[in-house]
Scaffold this motif. Structure first.
Motif, PDB file in Angstrom:
ATOM      1  N   TRP A 250      39.345  35.584  86.940  1.00 45.79           N
ATOM      2  CA  TRP A 250      39.967  34.832  85.747  1.00 45.79           C
ATOM      3  C   TRP A 250      41.285  35.279  85.057  1.00 45.79           C
ATOM      4  CZ3 TRP A 250      38.256  30.235  84.818  1.00 45.79           C
ATOM      5  CH2 TRP A 250      38.534  29.753  83.807  1.00 45.79           C
ATOM      6  N   PRO A 251      41.679  36.619  84.951  1.00 39.46           N
ATOM      7  CA  PRO A 251      43.009  36.856  84.631  1.00 39.46           C
ATOM      8  C   PRO A 251      43.958  36.959  85.467  1.00 39.46           C
ATOM      9  CG  PRO A 251      41.249  38.804  83.895  1.00 39.46           C
ATOM     10  CD  PRO A 251      40.520  37.799  84.667  1.00 39.46           C
ATOM     11  N   ALA A 252      43.398  36.805  86.930  1.00 31.09           N
ATOM     12  CA  ALA A 252      44.479  36.217  87.966  1.00 31.09           C
ATOM     13  C   ALA A 252      44.618  34.821  87.839  1.00 31.09           C
ATOM     14  CB  ALA A 252      43.645  36.814  89.383  1.00 31.09           C
ATOM     15  N   ALA A 253      43.593  34.017  87.732  1.00 24.95           N
ATOM     16  CA  ALA A 253      43.835  32.626  87.569  1.00 24.95           C
ATOM     17  C   ALA A 253      44.560  32.174  86.471  1.00 24.95           C
ATOM     18  CB  ALA A 253      42.511  32.055  87.407  1.00 24.95           C
ATOM     19  N   TYR A 254      44.476  33.030  85.280  1.00 25.75           N
ATOM     20  CA  TYR A 254      45.193  32.458  83.951  1.00 25.75           C
ATOM     21  C   TYR A 254      46.678  32.857  84.517  1.00 25.75           C
ATOM     22  CZ  TYR A 254      46.310  32.406  79.224  1.00 25.75           C
ATOM     23  OH  TYR A 254      46.939  32.110  77.855  1.00 25.75           O
ATOM     24  N   VAL A 255      47.180  33.869  85.091  1.00 22.09           N
ATOM     25  CA  VAL A 255      48.597  34.219  85.375  1.00 22.09           C
ATOM     26  C   VAL A 255      49.292  33.367  86.370  1.00 22.09           C
ATOM     27  CG1 VAL A 255      49.977  35.885  86.415  1.00 22.09           C
ATOM     28  CG2 VAL A 255      48.309  36.629  84.903  1.00 22.09           C
ATOM     29  N   MET A 256      48.256  32.710  87.214  1.00 25.63           N
ATOM     30  CA  MET A 256      48.749  31.963  88.284  1.00 25.63           C
ATOM     31  C   MET A 256      48.973  30.469  87.713  1.00 25.63           C
ATOM     32  SD  MET A 256      47.126  33.268  91.926  1.00 25.63           S
ATOM     33  CE  MET A 256      47.591  35.058  92.430  1.00 25.63           C
ATOM     34  N   TYR A 257      48.073  30.176  86.929  1.00 30.60           N
ATOM     35  CA  TYR A 257      48.116  28.933  86.177  1.00 30.60           C
ATOM     36  C   TYR A 257      49.610  28.687  85.732  1.00 30.60           C
ATOM     37  CZ  TYR A 257      46.967  24.876  83.132  1.00 30.60           C
ATOM     38  OH  TYR A 257      46.701  23.840  82.532  1.00 30.60           O
ATOM     39  N   TYR A 258      49.819  29.693  84.789  1.00 33.31           N
ATOM     40  CA  TYR A 258      51.075  29.569  83.906  1.00 33.31           C
ATOM     41  C   TYR A 258      52.301  29.924  84.821  1.00 33.31           C
ATOM     42  CZ  TYR A 258      48.330  28.686  79.864  1.00 33.31           C
ATOM     43  OH  TYR A 258      47.324  28.015  79.146  1.00 33.31           O
ATOM     44  N   ALA A 259      52.222  30.336  85.932  1.00 36.19           N
ATOM     45  CA  ALA A 259      53.153  30.496  86.844  1.00 36.19           C
ATOM     46  C   ALA A 259      53.491  29.203  87.945  1.00 36.19           C
ATOM     47  CB  ALA A 259      53.088  31.869  87.655  1.00 36.19           C
ATOM     48  N   TYR A 260      52.513  28.581  87.907  1.00 38.08           N
ATOM     49  CA  TYR A 260      52.691  27.418  88.848  1.00 38.08           C
ATOM     50  C   TYR A 260      53.900  26.484  88.688  1.00 38.08           C
ATOM     51  CZ  TYR A 260      50.813  23.464  91.740  1.00 38.08           C
ATOM     52  OH  TYR A 260      50.579  22.567  92.513  1.00 38.08           O
ATOM     53  N   ALA A 261      54.392  26.146  87.575  1.00 41.41           N
ATOM     54  CA  ALA A 261      55.361  25.311  87.448  1.00 41.41           C
ATOM     55  C   ALA A 261      56.730  25.963  87.474  1.00 41.41           C
ATOM     56  CB  ALA A 261      55.220  24.587  85.997  1.00 41.41           C
ATOM     57  N   LEU A 263      57.589  28.513  89.009  1.00 38.10           N
ATOM     58  CA  LEU A 263      57.635  29.089  90.704  1.00 38.10           C
ATOM     59  C   LEU A 263      58.286  27.352  91.483  1.00 38.10           C
ATOM     60  CD1 LEU A 263      54.732  31.273  91.310  1.00 38.10           C
ATOM     61  CD2 LEU A 263      57.378  31.797  91.075  1.00 38.10           C
ATOM     62  N   GLY A 264      57.997  26.472  90.653  1.00 37.46           N
ATOM     63  CA  GLY A 264      58.470  25.189  91.517  1.00 37.46           C
ATOM     64  C   GLY A 264      57.532  24.651  92.385  1.00 37.46           C
ATOM     65  N   LEU A 265      56.299  25.184  92.223  1.00 36.17           N
ATOM     66  CA  LEU A 265      55.085  24.685  93.090  1.00 36.17           C
ATOM     67  C   LEU A 265      54.478  23.141  92.622  1.00 36.17           C
ATOM     68  CD1 LEU A 265      53.111  27.947  93.645  1.00 36.17           C
ATOM     69  CD2 LEU A 265      54.650  26.714  95.172  1.00 36.17           C
ATOM     70  N   SER A 266      53.990  22.392  93.716  1.00 35.67           N
ATOM     71  CA  SER A 266      53.402  20.974  92.980  1.00 35.67           C
ATOM     72  C   SER A 266      52.632  20.643  94.464  1.00 35.67           C
ATOM     73  CB  SER A 266      54.607  20.316  92.649  1.00 35.67           C
ATOM     74  OG  SER A 266      55.608  19.921  93.949  1.00 35.67           O
ATOM     75  N   GLY A 267      51.889  19.628  93.776  1.00 42.28           N
ATOM     76  CA  GLY A 267      51.207  18.831  94.815  1.00 42.28           C
ATOM     77  C   GLY A 267      49.874  19.627  95.552  1.00 42.28           C
ATOM     78  N   ALA A 272      47.182  24.631  97.199  1.00 43.25           N
ATOM     79  CA  ALA A 272      46.586  25.313  98.254  1.00 43.25           C
ATOM     80  C   ALA A 272      47.092  26.780  98.362  1.00 43.25           C
ATOM     81  CB  ALA A 272      46.770  24.782  99.536  1.00 43.25           C
ATOM     82  N   LEU A 273      48.335  26.914  98.266  1.00 40.28           N
ATOM     83  CA  LEU A 273      49.238  28.380  98.082  1.00 40.28           C
ATOM     84  C   LEU A 273      48.453  29.233  96.871  1.00 40.28           C
ATOM     85  CD1 LEU A 273      51.182  30.034  99.285  1.00 40.28           C
ATOM     86  CD2 LEU A 273      52.833  29.136  97.818  1.00 40.28           C
ATOM     87  N   MET A 274      48.456  28.446  95.848  1.00 43.18           N
ATOM     88  CA  MET A 274      48.005  29.194  94.503  1.00 43.18           C
ATOM     89  C   MET A 274      46.471  29.507  94.887  1.00 43.18           C
ATOM     90  SD  MET A 274      50.447  29.460  92.460  1.00 43.18           S
ATOM     91  CE  MET A 274      50.074  29.747  90.881  1.00 43.18           C
TER      92      MET A 274
END
Length: 334
Positions: A250-261, A263-267, A272-274
């Protein structure tokens, strides 16, 4: 099952509770120390990433499922998943006493009656409670899932029930999984805010997974396809590190969730990468915590091995269950 098998031991309570403590407490309190003490002292941790200071005492005492949990965006704070461990530990504080006091045949009937009453109470709470999150995390209203598992262990140790299960478990499994699919279709989703999921769905899902476990145990001596699948090295490795994966995911998911935008990731490619990165990071953290932190502590469990007053009684399925499950036992079991 462990409680039933060690019911006649002279150190019944101390063996179970100490072995459980050694398995669960060290990594849990390490995580609390990292996120509630160390991280805020050395990093600019956002306030919303952690539970409020006034609530943190509940995390140190395994009572955090009884407090409201604020929703920040789509993810709660980094310790939001620990409510389920609180439910489990509260259950295992009381359940050994119940198993010790109540004869197994009466206990099986008690599990069945309790599951019906809990289903009724949870359904009533869904329609009358204001905070559905509190209903979802309520120990009493979620105890039926644990009681279904207890009933399965009781039935496997009863010769008559074990034979009945051997004859009908496949049909029961098809029925339970079909009912689960029907619940998901009628709910048009999986979120617990949806009425079919929170009410009947919780019970149906528990029964479906119970039938899967029973099929695996009953097929242990037949080298069934299910048994071979569950013994695949990737799955047994996941089982070995599963508690650490629970703690760190869950901590890993939390960090990645807020790093998603940022980092320029979308769609779909970004998602899938996240997902792949999240699985890799979670598994790596779980592997490291098990090999370098948990494993040395687990060696001390031998000091709290069960001690039988007399020769250990032979029970139905004991030999086959022990032979097949000793090496692959879930790491969250004591």
């Amino acid at each position: 099952g462990i409680l039933l098998d060690t019911r006649s031991c002279s150190n019944y309570f101390s063996s179970f509770w100490m072995r459980r403590t050694l398995r669960i407490f060290p990594l849990y309190f390490l995580a609390l120390g990292v996120f509630l003490v160390a991280a805020p002292a050395v990093l600019p941790v956002p306030k919303e990433a952690l539970p409020p200071v006034a609530d943190q005492v509940y995390y140190w005492t395994y009572l955090n499922n009884w407090i409201p949990m604020g929703e920040e965006g789509r993810l709660v704070h980094v310790l939001g998943h620990f409510w389920s461990l609180a439910v489990e530990e509260q259950f295992y504080l009381l359940w050994p006493v119940v198993v010790w006091l109540v004869p197994p045949r009466i206990l099986l009937r008690g599990c069945a009656v309790a599951c019906v009453l809990i289903l009724a109470a949870r359904s009533w709470a869904f329609f009358s409670a204001g905070d559905l999150g509190m209903v979802y995390r309520n120990t009493v209203l979620r105890a039926d899932a644990l009681l279904y598992g207890a009933a399965g262990a009781l039935m496997l140790r009863d010769e008559v029930w074990a034979r009945r299960l051997g004859r009908h478990i496949r049909a029961l499994s098809v029925l339970a999984w079909s009912a689960s699919a029907l619940v998901l279709v009628s709910a048009v989703g999986t979120h617990y805010y949806r009425m079919p999921v929170m009410t009947l769905g919780m019970a149906v899902f528990s029964i479906a997974f119970l039938t899967l476990i029973l099929q695996a145990v009953l097929g242990m001596n037949r080298n069934s396809r299910l048994q071979r699948f569950l013994c695949h090295p990737w799955l047994t490795a996941t089982g070995r590190y599963s508690y650490g994966m629970y703690v760190w995911h869950w901590p890993a998911a939390y960090v990645m969730y807020y790093a998603y935008a940022p980092l320029g990731l979308s769609g779909l490619p970004g998602a899938a990468l996240m997902l792949a990165a999240g699985l890799a990071v979670t598994f790596a953290l779980a592997w490291a915590s098990y090999e370098f932190f948990e494993s040395p502590i687990l060696t001390t469990k031998r000091f709290f091995a069960p001690r039988w007053r007399t020769a250990q009684p032979l029970a139905f399925f004991t030999a086959s269950v022990s032979a097949g499950s000793t090496s692959n036992r879930s790491p969250t079991m004591p």
